[in-house]
Design an enzyme around this catalytic site. Structure first.
Site: not given
Length: 279
Positions: A217, A219
């Site tokens: 991802d 973040d």
């Protein structure tokens, strides 16, 4: 002596390596250490002829949160059963645009934001080693093991970044946006919750240690980026965990084929020279 018998490679991570047919001659081993019990039993066997040992960092049922993992027991147990190397996998969030979800990163440094974790074997634990160990952390990871991981990843055609600094947070919560922005300002490329103290203890144990990070991802630092969620991380991890498993398996073969293992003696000598004993 067959070069494959000169090394024994520990694998830490678990996910992606739970195929019961992965190892030949496999068996389960229960190991106790001066620092308590490791996260789970250790699965031993041979991977294409190379002695290996697999340990699930969070337990096979993923029952341990990052701050509750007994990192000292994990590393000590792998060393106790004869491991010379440790190859680890870790799920990470990205702090830079060019490290995209699904990419692999061969970690080369860290920033420690954890607290309260046992980061040394040299703390007067009964039956543990004596003295105080002031061990340098540059470089933090084994260059030979990192090179093997990188070669394995690129040979597979996987998008891989050859360096990355991991900001290691306490967890189990994810970062706030302000923290994520701060981590970027510090020069971090990735954020995770487990690299420290694992890498520190492996080096203190005199072992070769390297880790391949799987980016799951972004973040939460990007504009209009929602906070990362467990479902998002798990979905991306499941899609791409085979990449990390392939890289580890191939890197095992590369490390076992190297007949110059003098670097392992150098690691032991570095530890010995870093220990201060009371006269």
């Amino acid at each position: 002596m067959d070069v494959k018998t000169k090394v024994k490679i520990g694998i830490i991570g678990g996910s992606g390596f739970d195929d019961p047919g992965l190892f030949a001659e496999q068996s389960e081993k229960v190991v106790s250490t001066p620092f308590g019990d490791p996260s789970d039993v250790i699965l031993e066997g041979r991977l294409h002829g190379v002695p290996c040992a697999l340990l699930a960092r969070h337990g096979r049922k993923h029952q341990l949160q990052p701050s509750d993992v007994n990192y000292r027991a994990n590393i000590w147990a792998l060393k106790e059963i004869g491991c010379t190397h440790i190859l680890a996998t870790t799920a990470t969030g990205s702090l830079v645009e060019e490290y995209k979800p699904g990419d692999l990163v061969i970690l080369d440094d860290f920033i420690d934001r954890t607290w309260g974790r046992k980061c040394t074997f040299y703390d007067a634990t009964p039956s543990g080693p004596h003295g105080v160990c002031h061990l340098g952390m540059s470089p933090a990871f084994c260059a030979r093991a990192r090179a093997a991981l990188l070669q394995a990843a690129r040979s597979r055609g996987y998008t891989t970044h050859k360096t990355g600094t991991a900001v290691v947070i306490q967890g189990p919560r994810f970062s706030s946006r302000a923290e994520s922005l701060m981590h970027r300002q510090w020069g971090g490329h990735l954020v995770n919750m487990t690299t420290v103290p694992e890498v520190v203890l492996a080096k203190e144990a005199g072992l070769s240690y390297a880790a391949v990070a799987l980016v799951t991802d972004y973040d939460c630092w990007r504009e209009n980026e929602t906070s990362v969620s467990v479902s998002e991380v798990l979905e991306m991890f499941k899609k791409n965990v085979k990449k990390a498993a392939d890289v580890i398996i191939d890197a095992v073969q590369l490390l076992a084929a190297d007949d110059d293992l003098s670097y392992l003696d150098q690691y032991k000598e570095q530890v010995a020279s870093a220990i201060m004993l009371k006269e």
